[in-house]
Write an enzyme that holds these catalytic residues in place. Structure first.
Site, PDB file in Angstrom:
ATOM      1  N   ASP A  65       0.804  -1.228   0.000  1.00  5.71           N
ATOM      2  CA  ASP A  65       0.000   0.000   0.000  1.00  5.71           C
ATOM      3  C   ASP A  65       0.836   1.276   0.000  1.00  5.71           C
ATOM      4  O   ASP A  65       0.442   2.298   0.568  1.00  5.71           O
ATOM      5  CB  ASP A  65      -0.962   0.020   1.201  1.00  5.71           C
ATOM      6  N   LYS A  89       1.735   2.079  -5.160  1.00 11.24           N
ATOM      7  CA  LYS A  89       2.242   1.496  -6.406  1.00 11.24           C
ATOM      8  C   LYS A  89       1.316   1.796  -7.572  1.00 11.24           C
ATOM      9  O   LYS A  89       1.756   2.063  -8.685  1.00 11.24           O
ATOM     10  CB  LYS A  89       2.404  -0.033  -6.252  1.00 11.24           C
ATOM     11  N   ALA A 113      -4.206  -7.929  -3.662  1.00 15.09           N
ATOM     12  CA  ALA A 113      -3.725  -6.567  -3.909  1.00 15.09           C
ATOM     13  C   ALA A 113      -4.900  -5.607  -4.081  1.00 15.09           C
ATOM     14  O   ALA A 113      -5.986  -6.002  -4.499  1.00 15.09           O
ATOM     15  CB  ALA A 113      -2.857  -6.548  -5.169  1.00 15.09           C
ATOM     16  N   GLY A 114      -4.643  -4.359  -3.749  1.00 15.29           N
ATOM     17  CA  GLY A 114      -5.622  -3.296  -4.025  1.00 15.29           C
ATOM     18  C   GLY A 114      -4.824  -2.069  -4.430  1.00 15.29           C
ATOM     19  O   GLY A 114      -4.190  -1.448  -3.583  1.00 15.29           O
ATOM     20  N   HIS A 115      -4.788  -1.761  -5.704  1.00  9.50           N
ATOM     21  CA  HIS A 115      -3.980  -0.653  -6.220  1.00  9.50           C
ATOM     22  C   HIS A 115      -4.901   0.482  -6.665  1.00  9.50           C
ATOM     23  O   HIS A 115      -5.706   0.305  -7.579  1.00  9.50           O
ATOM     24  CB  HIS A 115      -3.097  -1.134  -7.380  1.00  9.50           C
ATOM     25  N   THR A 147      -6.063 -11.585   3.654  1.00 12.62           N
ATOM     26  CA  THR A 147      -7.212 -10.970   2.974  1.00 12.62           C
ATOM     27  C   THR A 147      -8.335 -11.997   2.762  1.00 12.62           C
ATOM     28  O   THR A 147      -9.406 -11.644   2.274  1.00 12.62           O
ATOM     29  CB  THR A 147      -6.779 -10.422   1.604  1.00 12.62           C
ATOM     30  N   GLN A 161       1.807  -6.201  -3.164  1.00 15.11           N
ATOM     31  CA  GLN A 161       2.313  -6.289  -1.785  1.00 15.11           C
ATOM     32  C   GLN A 161       3.614  -5.480  -1.644  1.00 15.11           C
ATOM     33  O   GLN A 161       3.791  -4.505  -2.358  1.00 15.11           O
ATOM     34  CB  GLN A 161       2.508  -7.755  -1.374  1.00 15.11           C
ATOM     35  N   THR A 185      -9.799  -4.919   1.688  1.00 13.00           N
ATOM     36  CA  THR A 185     -10.654  -5.419   2.769  1.00 13.00           C
ATOM     37  C   THR A 185     -11.302  -4.307   3.587  1.00 13.00           C
ATOM     38  O   THR A 185     -12.148  -4.594   4.440  1.00 13.00           O
ATOM     39  CB  THR A 185      -9.827  -6.296   3.742  1.00 13.00           C
ATOM     40  N   ARG A 220     -10.055  -2.752   5.979  1.00  8.97           N
ATOM     41  CA  ARG A 220      -9.587  -2.733   7.358  1.00  8.97           C
ATOM     42  C   ARG A 220      -8.750  -1.482   7.635  1.00  8.97           C
ATOM     43  O   ARG A 220      -7.990  -1.045   6.757  1.00  8.97           O
ATOM     44  CB  ARG A 220      -8.693  -3.965   7.635  1.00  8.97           C
ATOM     45  N   LYS A 264       2.927  10.302  -0.461  1.00  5.53           N
ATOM     46  CA  LYS A 264       2.159  10.744   0.710  1.00  5.53           C
ATOM     47  C   LYS A 264       2.917  11.703   1.640  1.00  5.53           C
ATOM     48  O   LYS A 264       2.619  11.768   2.841  1.00  5.53           O
ATOM     49  CB  LYS A 264       1.597   9.537   1.484  1.00  5.53           C
TER      50      LYS A 264
HETATM   51  P1  GDP Z   1      -0.845   0.303  -3.560  1.00  3.95           P
HETATM   52  O1  GDP Z   1      -1.439  -0.975  -3.094  1.00  3.95           O
HETATM   53  O2  GDP Z   1       0.636   0.354  -3.323  1.00  3.95           O
HETATM   54  O3  GDP Z   1      -1.188   0.645  -4.979  1.00  3.95           O
HETATM   55  O4  GDP Z   1      -1.457   1.450  -2.632  1.00  3.95           O
HETATM   56  P2  GDP Z   1      -3.011   1.591  -2.204  1.00  3.95           P
HETATM   57  O5  GDP Z   1      -3.793   2.051  -3.365  1.00  3.95           O
HETATM   58  O6  GDP Z   1      -3.485   0.390  -1.483  1.00  3.95           O
HETATM   59  O7  GDP Z   1      -2.888   2.719  -1.090  1.00  3.95           O
HETATM   60  C1  GDP Z   1      -2.334   3.970  -1.361  1.00  3.95           C
HETATM   61  C2  GDP Z   1      -3.386   5.031  -1.023  1.00  3.95           C
HETATM   62  O8  GDP Z   1      -2.767   6.300  -0.970  1.00  3.95           O
HETATM   63  C3  GDP Z   1      -4.459   5.168  -2.082  1.00  3.95           C
HETATM   64  O9  GDP Z   1      -5.633   5.578  -1.459  1.00  3.95           O
HETATM   65  C4  GDP Z   1      -3.926   6.269  -2.989  1.00  3.95           C
HETATM   66  O10 GDP Z   1      -4.957   6.959  -3.693  1.00  3.95           O
HETATM   67  C5  GDP Z   1      -3.279   7.165  -1.993  1.00  3.95           C
HETATM   68  N1  GDP Z   1      -2.119   7.937  -2.455  1.00  3.95           N
HETATM   69  C6  GDP Z   1      -1.124   7.566  -3.299  1.00  3.95           C
HETATM   70  N2  GDP Z   1      -0.189   8.533  -3.352  1.00  3.95           N
HETATM   71  C7  GDP Z   1      -0.595   9.530  -2.529  1.00  3.95           C
HETATM   72  C8  GDP Z   1      -0.035  10.776  -2.120  1.00  3.95           C
HETATM   73  O11 GDP Z   1       1.058  11.155  -2.518  1.00  3.95           O
HETATM   74  N3  GDP Z   1      -0.756  11.517  -1.227  1.00  3.95           N
HETATM   75  C9  GDP Z   1      -1.943  11.114  -0.731  1.00  3.95           C
HETATM   76  N4  GDP Z   1      -2.567  11.904   0.142  1.00  3.95           N
HETATM   77  N5  GDP Z   1      -2.516   9.947  -1.083  1.00  3.95           N
HETATM   78  C10 GDP Z   1      -1.838   9.160  -1.954  1.00  3.95           C
HETATM   79  P1  IMO Z   2      -1.032  -4.251  -2.212  1.00  4.13           P
HETATM   80  O1  IMO Z   2      -0.586  -4.835  -3.544  1.00  4.13           O
HETATM   81  C1  IMO Z   2      -1.043  -4.647   2.121  1.00  4.13           C
HETATM   82  C2  IMO Z   2      -1.177  -8.730   3.726  1.00  4.13           C
HETATM   83  C3  IMO Z   2      -2.416  -9.145   4.465  1.00  4.13           C
HETATM   84  C4  IMO Z   2      -1.809 -10.100   5.478  1.00  4.13           C
HETATM   85  C5  IMO Z   2      -0.708 -10.784   4.672  1.00  4.13           C
HETATM   86  C6  IMO Z   2      -1.109 -12.134   4.095  1.00  4.13           C
HETATM   87  O2  IMO Z   2      -2.293  -3.501  -2.285  1.00  4.13           O
HETATM   88  O3  IMO Z   2       0.088  -3.504  -1.586  1.00  4.13           O
HETATM   89  P2  IMO Z   2      -2.664 -12.819   2.051  1.00  4.13           P
HETATM   90  O4  IMO Z   2      -4.116 -12.572   1.804  1.00  4.13           O
HETATM   91  O5  IMO Z   2      -1.766 -12.262   0.999  1.00  4.13           O
HETATM   92  O6  IMO Z   2      -2.355 -14.252   2.340  1.00  4.13           O
HETATM   93  O7  IMO Z   2      -2.355 -12.022   3.418  1.00  4.13           O
HETATM   94  O8  IMO Z   2      -0.398  -9.898   3.607  1.00  4.13           O
HETATM   95  N1  IMO Z   2      -1.412  -8.210   2.347  1.00  4.13           N
HETATM   96  C7  IMO Z   2      -1.326  -6.919   2.021  1.00  4.13           C
HETATM   97  N2  IMO Z   2      -1.103  -5.821   2.774  1.00  4.13           N
HETATM   98  N3  IMO Z   2      -1.188  -4.528   0.783  1.00  4.13           N
HETATM   99  C8  IMO Z   2      -1.374  -5.610   0.004  1.00  4.13           C
HETATM  100  O9  IMO Z   2      -1.373  -5.551  -1.337  1.00  4.13           O
HETATM  101  C9  IMO Z   2      -1.492  -6.876   0.625  1.00  4.13           C
HETATM  102  N4  IMO Z   2      -1.716  -8.125   0.166  1.00  4.13           N
HETATM  103  C10 IMO Z   2      -1.652  -8.925   1.232  1.00  4.13           C
HETATM  104  O10 IMO Z   2      -3.053  -8.053   5.083  1.00  4.13           O
HETATM  105  O11 IMO Z   2      -1.181  -9.374   6.504  1.00  4.13           O
HETATM  106 MG    MG Z   3      -2.954  -1.632  -1.764  1.00  2.00          MG
END
Ligand code: GDP
Ligand code: IMO
Ligand code: MG
Length: 429
Positions: free
Chosen positions: A14, A17, A40-42, A128, A222, A299, A301, A329
């Site tokens: 998170d 990416k 994953a959640g991007h 997850t 991840q 999720t 969470r 961020k």
């Molecule tokens: P990923 O899994 O690595 O793609 O990251 P996630 O999408 O799970 O979580 C990153 C969160 O931060 C998302 O809600 C993005 O929209 C947000 N985000 C990314 N870059 C920035 C930033 O520079 N500033 C802020 N405030 N939010 C950001």
């Molecule tokens: P992105 O790509 C953050 C964490 C879960 C748990 C552990 C194992 O969005 O960064 P799993 O379901 O993979 O067997 O869970 O890994 N986890 C993540 N945490 N970002 C993710 O993906 C994750 N994918 C799995 O919360 O601790």
């Molecule tokens: Mg994510």
């Protein structure tokens, strides 16, 4: 021949990416996922639109780019179909530009069920619950079902039957064996049709693309510390988010991957259980969580929040050959003073510069912090290095000094525009 780029997370996932891949993906011909699954959640935000991608590479939101779900990914056909429908309903055209490897393993409902049962009865990892671990376990145990196997009805039926029979002792609380089999079979014809429309020999596609001089961006899921080999085992995911897996998980030779960019959040977050030395208490943690919207994209969470841990980032840099960082961020830290960054740990009087292997020691680490002055002003409008408050610049400088690699991008908001490009000479910008 041009060489390819891996974008990966340097912490516990998170890091942002999705945003970075969407930004750099403009220069790519192919955007490829090589491990993980729909755990994953991007998040990608652009032109006032908001998307969360789980299984499909974030590059799919860039018109015309071709996307691959590589052999190293575990694919839940139901989740994939849902994601395709979700994107199509929002006007994203996928036809002819999404390819799923025939060698990728499928996640079936029983993997999800086992994941849920193991979370309840075994070590609570806070997964997850998407069935990721059980699907990779089957792959390594050589009883997994690949996309190619799934597409052959007679073979699939036999493999499914055998696996369900073997796993039934664990699943029996959920109903009869034949009931489970029927349930999976009811959904199968539609899912098979769907999957056969995008299944391909993606290794051949990518190797051909490489020979033609096309550019590939590998989108990791991840983060480095969730890596099953290099992370905080057993509180990790079941794959290797690391750069080396980009080759294993796609069939593109390792020496063709020349650039590795690490995404680092200006603080640290973690979802799920496991050691987290720099975790901070409330009220600061809640303040950052709300300001940074730190809730799981998959999720929902609440994410645990901590100070930036440079021991963690440094280990990601070393293990993955990271040559540049994208810092995300930084905007979230405005108004906090002082800022802290962890540069080592103390354990029973001893100074540690590396994350220790012992899980007992991992739980007992005391972070050693450097304090940095904070900055009061909002920086979301800043696009040039010199316009950043001095304290923010010093914060970035310290990250560079400790990790030994340049911070090429500084992200100051969710959208594509809220980004500062710091150094030139990076061919992906
Ligand atoms: P990923 O899994 O690595 O793609 O990251 P996630 O999408 O799970 O979580 C990153 C969160 O931060 C998302 O809600 C993005 O929209 C947000 N985000 C990314 N870059 C920035 C930033 O520079 N500033 C802020 N405030 N939010 C950001
Ligand atoms: P992105 O790509 C953050 C964490 C879960 C748990 C552990 C194992 O969005 O960064 P799993 O379901 O993979 O067997 O869970 O890994 N986890 C993540 N945490 N970002 C993710 O993906 C994750 N994918 C799995 O919360 O601790
Ligand atoms: Mg994510």
């Amino acid at each position: 021949m041009r060489a390819h780029l891996v974008v990966l997370g340097t912490q516990w996932g998170d890091e942002g990416k999705g945003k970075v891949v969407h930004l750099l993906g403009k220069r790519a011909d192919w955007i490829v996922r090589y491990q993980g699954g729909n755990n994953a959640g991007h998040t990608v935000v652009f032109d006032g639109r908001f998307f969360i991608l789980h299984l499909i590479p974030s590059g799919i939101l860039l018109p015309g780019k071709r996307c691959v779900i590589g052999n190293g990914v575990v694919v839940d056909p139901e989740a994939l179909r849902e994601e395709v429908r979700f994107l199509e309903a929002r006007g994203i055209r996928l036809r002819g530009r999404l390819y799923v490897s025939l060698a990728a393993h499928v996640i079936l409902p029983y993997h999800r069920w086992i994941d849920q049962i193991q979370e309840r009865t075994g070590v609570h990892l806070g997964t997850t619950q998407k069935g990721i671990g059980p699907a990779y376990a089957d792959k390594v145990a050589r009883i997994g079902i690949r996309v190619a196997d799934y597409l052959e009805p007679t073979l699939f039926q036999r493999l499914l039957h055998n696996n369900l029979r073997d796993k039934y002792p664990m699943l029996k609380g959920l109903g009869s064996l034949s009931g489970m089999e029927k349930k999976i079979f009811r959904a199968y014809p539609g899912l098979r049709r769907f999957l056969s429309s995008c299944a391909a020999d993606t290794t051949a596609l990518l190797q051909r693309a490489d020979r033609r001089g096309e550019r590939i961006l590998f989108e990791s899921a991840q983060g480095a510390l969730l890596d099953v080999d290099h992370g905080t085992y057993p509180f990790v995911t079941s794959s290797n988010p690391g750069a080396a897996a980009a080759s294993v998980g796609t069939g593109v030779a390792p020496q063709r991957i020349a650039e590795v960019l690490g995404v680092v959040k200006a603080f640290t977050t973690r979802v799920g259980t496991g050691p987290f030395p720099t975790q901070m208490p409330d009220p600061l943690a809640s303040y950052i969580r709300e300001k940074g919207k730190e809730y799981g994209a998959t999720t929902g969470r609440p994410r645990r929040i901590g100070w930036l841990d440079l021991v963690v980032v440094q280990s990601a840099v070393a293990t993955n050959g990271i040559r540049r960082l994208a810092l995300t961020k930084l905007d979230v830290l405005s108004g906090i003073h002082p800022l802290k960054m962890c540069v080592a740990y103390r354990h029973r009087g001893k100074l540690l510069k590396r994350f220790p292997a012992s899980r007992t020691v991992q739980q007992e680490l005391e972070p050693v912090y450097e304090h940095c002055p904070g900055f009061a002003e909002s920086i979301r409008q800043v696009r040039r290095w010199r316009e950043l408050p001095e304290a923010a610049r010093r914060f970035v400088d310290r990250i560079e000094r400790h990790t030994g690699v340049p911070v090429t991008l500084v992200s100051m908001g969710r959208s594509r525009e809220e980004t500062l490009v710091r150094t030139t000479g990076f061919q992906w910008l």
